[in-house]
Scaffold this active site. Sequence first.
Site, PDB file in Angstrom:
ATOM      1  N   GLY A   1       5.622   4.469  -4.788  1.00 42.45           N
ATOM      2  CA  GLY A   1       5.814   5.111  -6.023  1.00 42.45           C
ATOM      3  C   GLY A   1       5.871   6.530  -6.205  1.00 42.45           C
ATOM      4  N   CYS A   2       5.295   7.269  -5.088  1.00 45.14           N
ATOM      5  CA  CYS A   2       5.252   8.783  -5.156  1.00 45.14           C
ATOM      6  C   CYS A   2       6.491   9.261  -4.504  1.00 45.14           C
ATOM      7  CB  CYS A   2       4.000   9.288  -4.415  1.00 45.14           C
ATOM      8  SG  CYS A   2       2.579   8.901  -5.215  1.00 45.14           S
TER       9      CYS A   2
END
Length: 156
Positions: free
Chosen positions: A46-47
């Site tokens: 996600g990051c």
Amino acid sequence: MSQRLSPGDTAPDFTLTSDTEEQVSLSALRGRKVIVYFYPAAMTPGCTTQACDFSESLDSLQGAGYEVLGVSKDAPAKLAKFRERDALTLTLLSDTDLDVHRAYGAYGEKKLYGKVVEGVLRSTFVVDEEGKIALAQYNVKATGHVAKLRRDLGLD
């Protein structure tokens, strides 16, 4: 849980070490609009999505007068690997003691896989030229966040 910031609040100043081992201070960027976003951990799916989205939008954000700073609890060396691995073009900052996260309300209780845990709250702030919070967004989604932010800022 840390106090949450709202539009009109003074943005907490900070000086953090970047992925290139330089010291970056919010106060040194006074007179410019700054997007400060907090993310849980470099090199996670996600990051990575969020950082790549910011990196891909960086030219147009800078063209509209915005600087972008990504802040995580990762050490500068890990941030440098993250930048290199994903060809990121934005500035990544290290807040290993989480003091800046807490000052922005970007660290606290959250649900993770159904359990309540303490951790980084994926959050984004827009700081205006006078050092005031213009926009505060907590618990944002990694995917699609930059596009939504661009719409919120009237850039799309």
